[in-house]
Enzyme design. Structure first.
Site, PDB file in Angstrom:
ATOM      1  N   ILE A  71       0.839  -1.191   0.000  1.00 34.28           N
ATOM      2  CA  ILE A  71       0.000   0.000   0.000  1.00 34.28           C
ATOM      3  C   ILE A  71       0.877   1.246   0.000  1.00 34.28           C
ATOM      4  O   ILE A  71       1.908   1.307   0.680  1.00 34.28           O
ATOM      5  CB  ILE A  71      -0.980  -0.009   1.188  1.00 34.28           C
ATOM      6  N   GLY A 127       0.494  -5.387   0.741  1.00 31.11           N
ATOM      7  CA  GLY A 127      -0.705  -5.519  -0.077  1.00 31.11           C
ATOM      8  C   GLY A 127      -0.500  -6.385  -1.297  1.00 31.11           C
ATOM      9  O   GLY A 127      -1.455  -6.961  -1.826  1.00 31.11           O
ATOM     10  N   ASP A 130      -1.368  -9.717  -0.108  1.00 34.26           N
ATOM     11  CA  ASP A 130      -2.834  -9.800  -0.064  1.00 34.26           C
ATOM     12  C   ASP A 130      -3.393 -10.174  -1.432  1.00 34.26           C
ATOM     13  O   ASP A 130      -4.255 -11.048  -1.555  1.00 34.26           O
ATOM     14  CB  ASP A 130      -3.434  -8.446   0.348  1.00 34.26           C
ATOM     15  N   GLU A 150       3.461  -5.646   7.199  1.00 31.53           N
ATOM     16  CA  GLU A 150       2.632  -4.739   7.993  1.00 31.53           C
ATOM     17  C   GLU A 150       3.099  -4.586   9.433  1.00 31.53           C
ATOM     18  O   GLU A 150       2.999  -3.494  10.014  1.00 31.53           O
ATOM     19  CB  GLU A 150       1.172  -5.202   7.970  1.00 31.53           C
ATOM     20  N   ASP A 158      -4.446  -6.486   7.358  1.00 30.02           N
ATOM     21  CA  ASP A 158      -5.906  -6.519   7.496  1.00 30.02           C
ATOM     22  C   ASP A 158      -6.664  -6.633   6.180  1.00 30.02           C
ATOM     23  O   ASP A 158      -7.876  -6.463   6.148  1.00 30.02           O
ATOM     24  CB  ASP A 158      -6.400  -5.279   8.254  1.00 30.02           C
TER      25      ASP A 158
END
Length: 277
Positions: A71, A127, A130, A150, A158
């Site tokens: 991110i 991310g 993810d 993270e 998350d």
């Protein structure tokens, strides 16, 4: 589906005959870090391809030297910086809705009926993990590395990694990656099952992944979509419940032109040809 509609992505019709499309993360100068625009554009891009009759398989890849650096930090600051509300309860409710929206964007990869293949090179951080874990298949080049980063940003991941990664690599491996945030090289990622194969170069990976995508695209689209749906549903069910689920699924989907064509092709020793979904 013009690419100018997207600020962070590029859609390429890689093989019009086979129905293979690429979705490229397209911010190479920023190592394809994920902005708020990305989180609104990815579900839209997937919906476009899911609804396109000629689309049969999707490859998710990155432009430039890296797959995804995670991110974008300015995006993270914008999300957590507060919405100007004086009431802490309302501010936290806003933040929760924001996180749920970002989660839904990543989960759109799973909701897409088409099989989505991650082709990872260079960095796959935060991310990016993810995204990769939400894909149906994962491959990488030897220069790739993976990091659940993270915890080093004082966060618990998350957007799906902590939910999906343990089912892929096992609880112990997932916990070690998430708690240490260390870089996991390609060979180790292969050994723990995070990727299905490692290729010597990005070019060789791209060639191999394209062949895999074309092979998937040639299969019965009903069977591929059903297999994807049942595999995902299995995560939430016992064995008996999952067996009941697949029985219900096949009772509604099994009797089809695809089944007749597959059976006839086997008898005639030829490749089957299926209607587009």
């Amino acid at each position: 589906m013009a690419n100018e509609e997207f600020k962070t992505l590029q859609i390429v019709h890689s093989d019009s005959e086979a129905g293979v499309f690429h979705i490229y993360l397209n911010r190479p100068a920023q190592r394809n870090s994920l902005t708020l625009d990305f989180f609104s554009e990815l579900p839209r891009a997937l919906d476009l391809l899911d609804g396109r009759r000629g689309a049969a398989a999707i490859v998710l890849a990155g432009r430039g030297p890296h797959f995804c650096a995670g991110i974008d930090l300015s995006t993270l600051a914008a999300i957590t910086g507060g919405g100007g509300r004086s009431d802490p309860g309302r501010e936290r409710e806003r933040l929760r809705r924001q996180i749920l929206s970002l989660q839904a964007a990543i989960s759109a990869v799973e909701r897409c009926r088409r099989p989505v293949i991650a082709a990872v090179h260079g960095a796959c951080i935060g991310g990016g993990v993810d995204l990769a874990t939400a894909c149906d298949l994962r491959y990488c080049s030897e220069d790739a590395f993976f990091s659940v980063k993270e915890v080093d940003l004082a966060l618990a991941a998350d957007l799906g990694t902590l939910q999906r990664l343990p089912a892929i690599v096992g609880h112990g491996n997932a916990a070690e990656m998430a708690l240490t945030a260390r870089k996991v090289p390609a060979a180790e990622a292969r050994a723990m099952g995070l990727v299905s194969a490692v290729f010597p170069s990005r070019q060789e990976m791209d060639t191999a992944v394209m062949a895999i995508a074309k092979d998937l695209a040639a299969k019965s689209p009903l069977a591929v979509a059903g297999t994807k749906a049942v595999l995902l549903r299995n995560r939430d069910l016992t064995v008996d419940q999952s067996l009941d689920y697949v029985a219900t699924w096949n009772s509604s989907m099994l009797i089809s032109d695809d089944l007749a064509e597959a059976t006839t092709a086997q008898i005639q020793k030829r490749k089957p040809t299926f209607a587009k979904l």
